[in-house]
Design a protein around this motif. Structure first.
Motif, PDB file in Angstrom:
ATOM      1  N   LEU A 322       0.843  -1.194   0.000  1.00  9.73           N
ATOM      2  CA  LEU A 322       0.000   0.000   0.000  1.00  9.73           C
ATOM      3  C   LEU A 322       0.882   1.249   0.000  1.00  9.73           C
ATOM      4  O   LEU A 322       2.097   1.173   0.204  1.00  9.73           O
ATOM      5  CB  LEU A 322      -0.897   0.029   1.245  1.00  9.73           C
ATOM      6  CG  LEU A 322      -2.045  -0.986   1.315  1.00  9.73           C
ATOM      7  CD1 LEU A 322      -2.594  -1.052   2.737  1.00  9.73           C
ATOM      8  CD2 LEU A 322      -3.157  -0.622   0.340  1.00  9.73           C
ATOM      9  N   GLN A 375      -6.852  -3.300   1.653  1.00  9.17           N
ATOM     10  CA  GLN A 375      -6.286  -3.239   0.306  1.00  9.17           C
ATOM     11  C   GLN A 375      -7.361  -2.977  -0.749  1.00  9.17           C
ATOM     12  O   GLN A 375      -7.154  -2.201  -1.679  1.00  9.17           O
ATOM     13  CB  GLN A 375      -5.548  -4.545   0.008  1.00  9.17           C
ATOM     14  CG  GLN A 375      -4.316  -4.748   0.887  1.00  9.17           C
ATOM     15  CD  GLN A 375      -3.712  -6.132   0.760  1.00  9.17           C
ATOM     16  OE1 GLN A 375      -4.326  -7.048   0.216  1.00  9.17           O
ATOM     17  NE2 GLN A 375      -2.508  -6.299   1.275  1.00  9.17           N
ATOM     18  N   SER A 376      -8.511  -3.612  -0.589  1.00  3.89           N
ATOM     19  CA  SER A 376      -9.558  -3.482  -1.609  1.00  3.89           C
ATOM     20  C   SER A 376     -10.211  -2.110  -1.612  1.00  3.89           C
ATOM     21  O   SER A 376     -10.790  -1.696  -2.627  1.00  3.89           O
ATOM     22  CB  SER A 376     -10.626  -4.564  -1.417  1.00  3.89           C
ATOM     23  OG  SER A 376     -11.310  -4.388  -0.186  1.00  3.89           O
ATOM     24  N   LYS A 379      -7.384   3.781  -2.529  1.00  6.64           N
ATOM     25  CA  LYS A 379      -7.556   4.614  -3.728  1.00  6.64           C
ATOM     26  C   LYS A 379      -6.486   4.235  -4.738  1.00  6.64           C
ATOM     27  O   LYS A 379      -5.297   4.402  -4.497  1.00  6.64           O
ATOM     28  CB  LYS A 379      -7.445   6.086  -3.356  1.00  6.64           C
ATOM     29  CG  LYS A 379      -7.541   7.038  -4.548  1.00  6.64           C
ATOM     30  CD  LYS A 379      -7.318   8.476  -4.101  1.00  6.64           C
ATOM     31  CE  LYS A 379      -7.341   9.436  -5.296  1.00  6.64           C
ATOM     32  NZ  LYS A 379      -7.085  10.837  -4.855  1.00  6.64           N
ATOM     33  N   ASP A 380      -6.920   3.750  -5.888  1.00  2.00           N
ATOM     34  CA  ASP A 380      -5.970   3.272  -6.894  1.00  2.00           C
ATOM     35  C   ASP A 380      -5.158   4.439  -7.443  1.00  2.00           C
ATOM     36  O   ASP A 380      -5.708   5.437  -7.917  1.00  2.00           O
ATOM     37  CB  ASP A 380      -6.728   2.569  -8.020  1.00  2.00           C
ATOM     38  CG  ASP A 380      -5.808   1.759  -8.916  1.00  2.00           C
ATOM     39  OD1 ASP A 380      -4.639   1.554  -8.538  1.00  2.00           O
ATOM     40  OD2 ASP A 380      -6.256   1.348  -9.995  1.00  2.00           O
ATOM     41  N   ALA A 384      -3.415   0.963 -13.345  1.00  2.28           N
ATOM     42  CA  ALA A 384      -4.646   0.361 -12.837  1.00  2.28           C
ATOM     43  C   ALA A 384      -4.346  -0.928 -12.093  1.00  2.28           C
ATOM     44  O   ALA A 384      -3.559  -1.761 -12.550  1.00  2.28           O
ATOM     45  CB  ALA A 384      -5.602   0.085 -13.990  1.00  2.28           C
ATOM     46  N   GLY A 385      -4.968  -1.082 -10.922  1.00  2.00           N
ATOM     47  CA  GLY A 385      -4.720  -2.269 -10.100  1.00  2.00           C
ATOM     48  C   GLY A 385      -3.427  -2.133  -9.317  1.00  2.00           C
ATOM     49  O   GLY A 385      -2.872  -1.037  -9.161  1.00  2.00           O
ATOM     50  N   TRP A 386      -2.951  -3.262  -8.823  1.00  2.00           N
ATOM     51  CA  TRP A 386      -1.719  -3.245  -8.038  1.00  2.00           C
ATOM     52  C   TRP A 386      -0.539  -2.822  -8.915  1.00  2.00           C
ATOM     53  O   TRP A 386      -0.457  -3.192 -10.097  1.00  2.00           O
ATOM     54  CB  TRP A 386      -1.442  -4.627  -7.449  1.00  2.00           C
ATOM     55  CG  TRP A 386      -0.156  -4.667  -6.665  1.00  2.00           C
ATOM     56  CD1 TRP A 386      -0.011  -4.485  -5.329  1.00  2.00           C
ATOM     57  CD2 TRP A 386       1.158  -4.885  -7.182  1.00  2.00           C
ATOM     58  NE1 TRP A 386       1.312  -4.567  -4.976  1.00  2.00           N
ATOM     59  CE2 TRP A 386       2.063  -4.809  -6.106  1.00  2.00           C
ATOM     60  CE3 TRP A 386       1.674  -5.106  -8.462  1.00  2.00           C
ATOM     61  CZ2 TRP A 386       3.438  -4.963  -6.251  1.00  2.00           C
ATOM     62  CZ3 TRP A 386       3.043  -5.252  -8.622  1.00  2.00           C
ATOM     63  CH2 TRP A 386       3.909  -5.185  -7.517  1.00  2.00           C
ATOM     64  N   ASP A 387       0.367  -2.021  -8.354  1.00  2.00           N
ATOM     65  CA  ASP A 387       1.630  -1.724  -9.041  1.00  2.00           C
ATOM     66  C   ASP A 387       2.734  -1.596  -8.017  1.00  2.00           C
ATOM     67  O   ASP A 387       2.485  -1.510  -6.808  1.00  2.00           O
ATOM     68  CB  ASP A 387       1.520  -0.460  -9.901  1.00  2.00           C
ATOM     69  CG  ASP A 387       1.276   0.798  -9.076  1.00  2.00           C
ATOM     70  OD1 ASP A 387       2.211   1.247  -8.385  1.00  2.00           O
ATOM     71  OD2 ASP A 387       0.142   1.317  -9.098  1.00  2.00           O
ATOM     72  N   TYR A 390       2.770   1.957  -5.682  1.00  2.00           N
ATOM     73  CA  TYR A 390       1.719   2.254  -4.706  1.00  2.00           C
ATOM     74  C   TYR A 390       1.058   0.995  -4.141  1.00  2.00           C
ATOM     75  O   TYR A 390       0.153   1.107  -3.314  1.00  2.00           O
ATOM     76  CB  TYR A 390       0.643   3.130  -5.350  1.00  2.00           C
ATOM     77  CG  TYR A 390       1.173   4.401  -5.975  1.00  2.00           C
ATOM     78  CD1 TYR A 390       1.427   5.525  -5.191  1.00  2.00           C
ATOM     79  CD2 TYR A 390       1.430   4.469  -7.343  1.00  2.00           C
ATOM     80  CE1 TYR A 390       1.912   6.698  -5.762  1.00  2.00           C
ATOM     81  CE2 TYR A 390       1.917   5.637  -7.922  1.00  2.00           C
ATOM     82  CZ  TYR A 390       2.161   6.742  -7.132  1.00  2.00           C
ATOM     83  OH  TYR A 390       2.650   7.894  -7.695  1.00  2.00           O
ATOM     84  N   TYR A 392      -1.586  -1.597  -3.720  1.00  2.00           N
ATOM     85  CA  TYR A 392      -3.001  -1.568  -4.076  1.00  2.00           C
ATOM     86  C   TYR A 392      -3.552  -0.140  -4.086  1.00  2.00           C
ATOM     87  O   TYR A 392      -4.707   0.064  -4.453  1.00  2.00           O
ATOM     88  CB  TYR A 392      -3.814  -2.427  -3.113  1.00  2.00           C
ATOM     89  CG  TYR A 392      -3.549  -3.907  -3.284  1.00  2.00           C
ATOM     90  CD1 TYR A 392      -4.184  -4.636  -4.288  1.00  2.00           C
ATOM     91  CD2 TYR A 392      -2.640  -4.564  -2.472  1.00  2.00           C
ATOM     92  CE1 TYR A 392      -3.934  -5.988  -4.462  1.00  2.00           C
ATOM     93  CE2 TYR A 392      -2.380  -5.922  -2.640  1.00  2.00           C
ATOM     94  CZ  TYR A 392      -3.026  -6.628  -3.637  1.00  2.00           C
ATOM     95  OH  TYR A 392      -2.759  -7.964  -3.809  1.00  2.00           O
ATOM     96  N   GLY A 393      -2.744   0.828  -3.663  1.00  2.00           N
ATOM     97  CA  GLY A 393      -3.179   2.213  -3.709  1.00  2.00           C
ATOM     98  C   GLY A 393      -3.017   2.926  -2.383  1.00  2.00           C
ATOM     99  O   GLY A 393      -2.428   2.408  -1.418  1.00  2.00           O
TER     100      GLY A 393
END
Length: 598
Positions: A322, A375-376, A379-380, A384-387, A390, A392-393
């Protein structure tokens, strides 16, 4: 630890200057740009450890006498045991290579791991612009979350340099803690970093004093694990983490970089997770991509600025879960002051505060469920999605608390489990390594192993494995049964039937092993450092391989291969004898000797 230290108010002005020491796995403390002050795990320095000490975790079920024998072969002795996770702190003799012994023990099939007792240190600090208000709280929507939860009833353990208990925004919020550096109950902050971290999580809020924090009603458990310079050992951190878990802490913050690479800390974090708690960890402040493996035993957090961009100095990689604000965080200072700080040392406790809000609003949720909801609802940011920048955001306190409030424990799926080795129908003897495969839709809490219906031991960290002394049962058929449990008590079992043949194998096996020394060669002239490599084979199995140099035992391994770094600088000139002795499980022995010249 990671902080760029604050300008504090005039009545308590202090500039914190943390000096670099000769150790290098770091508390995530340095802001990128503080050239010369960055300790370098992940940079270019060699990591350092407590001299003469390693950490060893035997497989559950391994008899103490067997472990003692394994350690004694290297001159080692267990001086302390972290009971909750079964990790032994092992003292080695002077002039013995900790790295070499740890590497050899790591290959022993009856040990889950062996690693150096690494030291963690602060990396330095620089000034950061003064902030007059906590921009990060509305950024993660904390004020909205406070309508439902302020963290009341949740205790957050701060594993750091101590906490200033007399600070006006922290006084009355502390529960009893412990000092694992000095071995006493004095948790006074000796560095200043712990007070900053504690204030970020849970400084008193809405009290017309000082600063606000993410979880203002949460309690703080001070657990000192470091010296006045900020450096601490893996063994102290693991002891502090399990201690806090046993005393009711639901959240623990480790503002340390690189702890996820330690098997000891991973075991301790899993122990806390099994008790319903979660551990938050700093991603680090090198501004570069790090190749650490991901782990679900802890939540690793990178840092963002007021524009929701990853800060230039925040480390990133596949291990990041995160992101959270970490630049110019307004918090408490040792001695009663306030100021702004920057670093992933503070994005981590910001996240710990959000976890405390979630656990307070719905105490029935399991740790894995809280982690998944955190995690869900993030804020992304970025791709887009996990990277890898960040995770999960950006943590979103309002969304996370709302999700936690409306959720109910829903795990009704039993785990899957199987005894992967030995397989059913196998014949076993002596000390047997048993491997178990277990998986669950949420997470495995523990695996128990029963032998003929009697519990042998439990294992709480993957890969799951046990050591069983088969001589404790009569020769004949035996049943190995593994039970896998998840956090809410769902379970499944699997069995393997084996044949125990200790007496038969001892009386019928008369074939002597073969031993080979592949390096150095017989008659070789050697230099100041020589790697001695040896191997053995047997019709049934090699039990041990021992190395003697000029008649003195240098190393013993349980297995068929041995590698030993021989420092010959203090050896006299002339001829020296290198000898290996291989033994099988029936006690048959073979010897191979060579002569070398210095």
């Amino acid at each position: 630890m990671n902080d760029t230290t604050m300008n504090v108010r005039p009545h308590g002005f202090r500039r914190v200057s943390l000096q670099r020491r000769n150790v290098s796995l770091v508390l995530a403390l340095a802001l990128a740009g503080s050239a010369g002050s960055m300790a370098a795990y992940g940079a270019n320095d060699t990591p350092a450890w407590v001299p003469g000490r390693i950490l060893v975790q035997p497989r559950p079920g391994l008899p103490e006498a067997a472990l003692e024998k394994i350690l004694k072969a290297h001159g080692g002795k267990s001086i302390e045991r972290i009971e909750a996770i079964g990790v032994h702190v092992v003292q080695l003799p002077p002039n013995v290579s900790e790295k070499a012994v740890a590497a050899l023990l790591s290959k022993n099939k009856h040990l889950k791991f062996a690693e150096l007792d690494m030291l963690l240190e602060p990396a330095g600090s620089v000034n950061d612009p003064y902030f007059s208000k906590a921009w990060h709280l509305p950024k993660i929507q904390a004020p909205t979350a406070w309508d439902a939860s302020t963290g009341a009833g949740v205790t957050v353990a701060i594993l750091d340099s101590g906490v200033d208990a007399s600070h006006p925004d922290l006084a009355g919020k502390l529960v009893s803690g412990w000092n694992f550096y000095d071995g006493n109950s004095n948790t006074t902050d000796v560095n200043g970093h712990g007070t900053k971290v504690a204030g970020t999580v849970a400084a008193a809020t809405n009290n017309a004093t000082g600063v606000a924090a993410v979880a203002g009603a949460a309690k703080i458990m001070p657990v000192r694990v470091s010296s006045s310079s900020g450096s601490g050992s893996l063994s102290a951190i693991a002891s502090g983490l399990t201690w806090a878990a046993d005393r009711g802490a639901r959240v623990a913050n480790l503002s340390f970089y690189g702890v996820s690479t330690s098997s000891t800390i991973v075991s301790a974090a899993q122990y806390m997770k099994n008790k319903g708690g979660l551990v938050t960890v700093s991603a680090g402040n090198y501004g570069t991509e790090t190749t650490f493996a991901s782990t679900d035993t802890m939540i690793i957090v990178s840092a963002t600025d007021s524009n929701d961009a990853k800060t230039s100095w925040s480390s990133y990689g596949n291990y990041v879960d995160l992101a959270a604000p970490g630049a110019g965080i307004w918090t408490t200072a040792n001695g009663g002051g306030y100021g702004s700080v920057s670093g992933t040392s503070f994005s981590s406790p910001v996240t710990a505060g959000v976890v405390a809000l979630m656990m307070a609003v719905n105490p029935t949720l399991g740790a894995s469920q809280v982690q998944q909801l955190l995690q869900s609802t993030a804020k992304d940011l970025g791709a887009a999605g996990w990277d890898k920048y960040y995770g999960y955001g950006l943590v979103n306190a309002a969304a996370a608390v709302q999700a936690a409030k409306g959720s109910a424990p829903s795990d009704s799926t039993a785990p899957s489990v199987s005894v992967s080795s030995p397989t059913s129908g196998s014949t076993v003897k002596g000390l047997v390594a048993i491997n178990v495969s277990a998986a669950d839709n949420v997470g495995i809490s523990r695996v128990d192993l029963l032998v003929n219906g009697s519990k042998l031991a439990s294992d709480t960290t993957a890969p799951y494995g046990f050591s069983w002394d088969s001589t404790t049962v009569a020769d004949g058929n035996a049943t190995l049964t593994a039970y896998a449990y998840d956090a809410v008590g769902n379970y499944a079992s699997s069995s393997a039937a084996v044949k125990v043949a200790n007496a038969a194998s001892a009386s019928t096996d008369t074939v002597v092993p073969t031993a080979t020394i592949s390096s150095p060669t017989n008659g070789a002239n050697i230099g100041s450092k020589v790697t001695v490599s040896a191997s053995a084979s047997d019709n049934v199995g090699v039990a041990s391989l021992s190395l003697y140099i000029d008649g003195q035992l240098k190393s013993t391994v349980n297995g068929s291969s041995l590698s030993y770094l021989w420092n010959t600088r203090k050896e006299s000139g002339g001829t020296h004898t290198v000898q290996v002795v291989a033994k099988d499980t029936a006690g048959n022995a073979a010897t191979r000797s060579i002569s070398v010249t210095k």
